[in-house]
Design a protein around this motif. Sequence first.
Motif, PDB file in Angstrom:
ATOM      1  N   THR A 245      39.984   4.426  56.426  1.00  0.00           N
ATOM      2  CA  THR A 245      38.958   3.459  56.807  1.00  0.00           C
ATOM      3  C   THR A 245      37.578   3.917  56.352  1.00  0.00           C
ATOM      4  N   THR A 248      37.036   3.125  52.711  1.00  0.00           N
ATOM      5  CA  THR A 248      36.656   1.725  52.522  1.00  0.00           C
ATOM      6  C   THR A 248      35.195   1.506  52.916  1.00  0.00           C
ATOM      7  N   TYR A 252      32.110   0.125  50.705  1.00  0.00           N
ATOM      8  CA  TYR A 252      31.247  -0.948  51.208  1.00  0.00           C
ATOM      9  C   TYR A 252      29.779  -0.563  51.114  1.00  0.00           C
ATOM     10  N   LYS A 295      31.218  -9.109  45.803  1.00  0.00           N
ATOM     11  CA  LYS A 295      31.857  -7.809  46.048  1.00  0.00           C
ATOM     12  C   LYS A 295      31.429  -7.235  47.392  1.00  0.00           C
ATOM     13  N   ARG A 298      33.114  -9.222  50.226  1.00  0.00           N
ATOM     14  CA  ARG A 298      34.542  -8.933  50.305  1.00  0.00           C
ATOM     15  C   ARG A 298      34.793  -7.584  50.979  1.00  0.00           C
ATOM     16  N   LEU A 299      34.034  -6.557  50.597  1.00  0.00           N
ATOM     17  CA  LEU A 299      34.216  -5.234  51.201  1.00  0.00           C
ATOM     18  C   LEU A 299      33.762  -5.219  52.658  1.00  0.00           C
ATOM     19  N   ARG A 300      32.757  -5.979  52.987  1.00  0.00           N
ATOM     20  CA  ARG A 300      32.335  -6.063  54.394  1.00  0.00           C
ATOM     21  C   ARG A 300      33.446  -6.665  55.240  1.00  0.00           C
ATOM     22  N   SER A 301      34.126  -7.676  54.718  1.00  0.00           N
ATOM     23  CA  SER A 301      35.257  -8.262  55.438  1.00  0.00           C
ATOM     24  C   SER A 301      36.399  -7.258  55.570  1.00  0.00           C
ATOM     25  N   ASP A 302      36.657  -6.482  54.508  1.00  0.00           N
ATOM     26  CA  ASP A 302      37.712  -5.466  54.565  1.00  0.00           C
ATOM     27  C   ASP A 302      37.401  -4.405  55.614  1.00  0.00           C
ATOM     28  N   VAL A 303      36.152  -3.982  55.687  1.00  0.00           N
ATOM     29  CA  VAL A 303      35.765  -2.965  56.673  1.00  0.00           C
ATOM     30  C   VAL A 303      35.929  -3.501  58.086  1.00  0.00           C
ATOM     31  N   ILE A 305      37.984  -5.790  59.178  1.00  0.00           N
ATOM     32  CA  ILE A 305      39.418  -5.870  59.512  1.00  0.00           C
ATOM     33  C   ILE A 305      39.995  -4.485  59.767  1.00  0.00           C
ATOM     34  N   LYS A 306      39.645  -3.515  58.918  1.00  0.00           N
ATOM     35  CA  LYS A 306      40.194  -2.167  59.087  1.00  0.00           C
ATOM     36  C   LYS A 306      39.698  -1.513  60.370  1.00  0.00           C
TER      37      LYS A 306
END
Length: 365
Positions: A245, A248, A252, A295, A298-303, A305-306
Motif C-alpha cells: 500500500t 502505491t 500517488y 494519472k 486514477r492513483l488517488r482512487s487506487d490509494v 481503495i487499498k
Amino acid sequence: MADSMMSKAATMEIPINSNGDSRNLAEDDSLEQDLQQVMVSGPNLNETSIVSGGYGGTTEGIIPTSSIKGPVVRVNNDFLGNRRIPNDGQGSSMHHASSNSSMTAEESTRGVAVEKFDIMKKWGLNTYKCTKQMISERFGRGARTVDLELEAQIEVLRETKRKYENVLHLARALTNHFYSMVQTQHALGDTFADLSQKSPELRDEFGYNAETQKLLCKNGETLLGAINFFVSSINTLVNKTMEDTLMTIKMYENARLEFDAYRADLEELNMGPRDAVTMARIEAAQQQYQIHKDKYERLRSDVTIKLKFLEENKVKVMHKQLLLFHNAISAYFAGNQQQLEQTLKQFNIKLKPPGADKPSWLEEQ
C-alpha cells in the motif's frame, strides 16, 4: 633448337640509330631468319602451358590451359600481368544488395538512437519541471494540491506501520530469548536424568526435576510454535501488505507532484502573450496537463481503495493473532498443557517434529 635460338637472340646486342633503323642490318640476316623461324614454329596460345616451377624449371607441375574453364580473361598487350575480369552483372547486384543492407542497418540504428534521444529528452524535461515544482513548494512559492482526508489516512498508516514494526521487533526478541530458555531446560533435564541414574541416594529427587524440566521443555516448544506463527503473521502484514500500500502511495505522491508541475506550467503559459507559437505551446501543455491529471486521479482512487482493504485486513488479522498470543501465553504460564495444545489446534498450527529442521541423510551427502 628453338631454345638455343632464343638464347642467342637474347644475348646479342642490336644497335639502333636515331631513326629506328638498324646500323648493321645486312650483317644480321641470319638473326632475322632465326627470329622468323622461332615465331613460325613457336607454341600456339591455345596450347600454352603454365609452369609452376618458374622459368627453366622441370616439366612437373605443367597445367595445359585448355583444361582451365571459367570466365574469359583479357590480357593487356602492354603488360601481360594486368588482367581484367569482365563484369557479368553478378558483382553489380551483390554491390547493390550489400549497399541496401548497410543502408537498412544504418537507418535502423539511427531510428533507435532517435527514439532513445526522445525518451531522454522527455525524461529530462519532466525531471526539470518536477524539481522546479518541489523547490517552489519547499520555499512556499508553489501551489500544492492537497486531499486533506486522504493525507490524514496516509499519515495514520505510516504511524501504524512504525508501531507494528516495533511489535514485530519485540516479538522476535521474545522468541529468541524463549528459545534459549527452552534449550537450557532441555539440557538441564538431560543432566538431571543422568544424575538420577548415577546417584542412587538422590534418584527420586533428580528424577522429579528431570520430568519437570522435560515437561516444561515440551510446553515451551508448543508455545514457541504459537509465537513463531504470531511473528510470521505480523511480518506478512507489515512488510508485505502495508508495504504494498505504501508503494502505491509513493506512486500517488509522484503523480501529484507531476500534476502540479504541469498545472503550474500551463498557468504560466496562459499568463503570457497569445501569439501563434505560444498558442501551440499552450495546446501541448494542456494535453500534458490532462494526461497527468488523469494519472493523478486514477492513483488517488487506487490509494483510497487499498487503504480501505488494508484496514479491514489489519483488523481481521490482528484480532486472530492477538487472541492466539494471549491464550498461548496464559496457558503456558498457568501450566495448563491441555489448554495450550487446544489453542494450537484452534488456530490450525502444526508443530514440526523434533529434528525436522535438520537436513536428511541424502541432503547431507
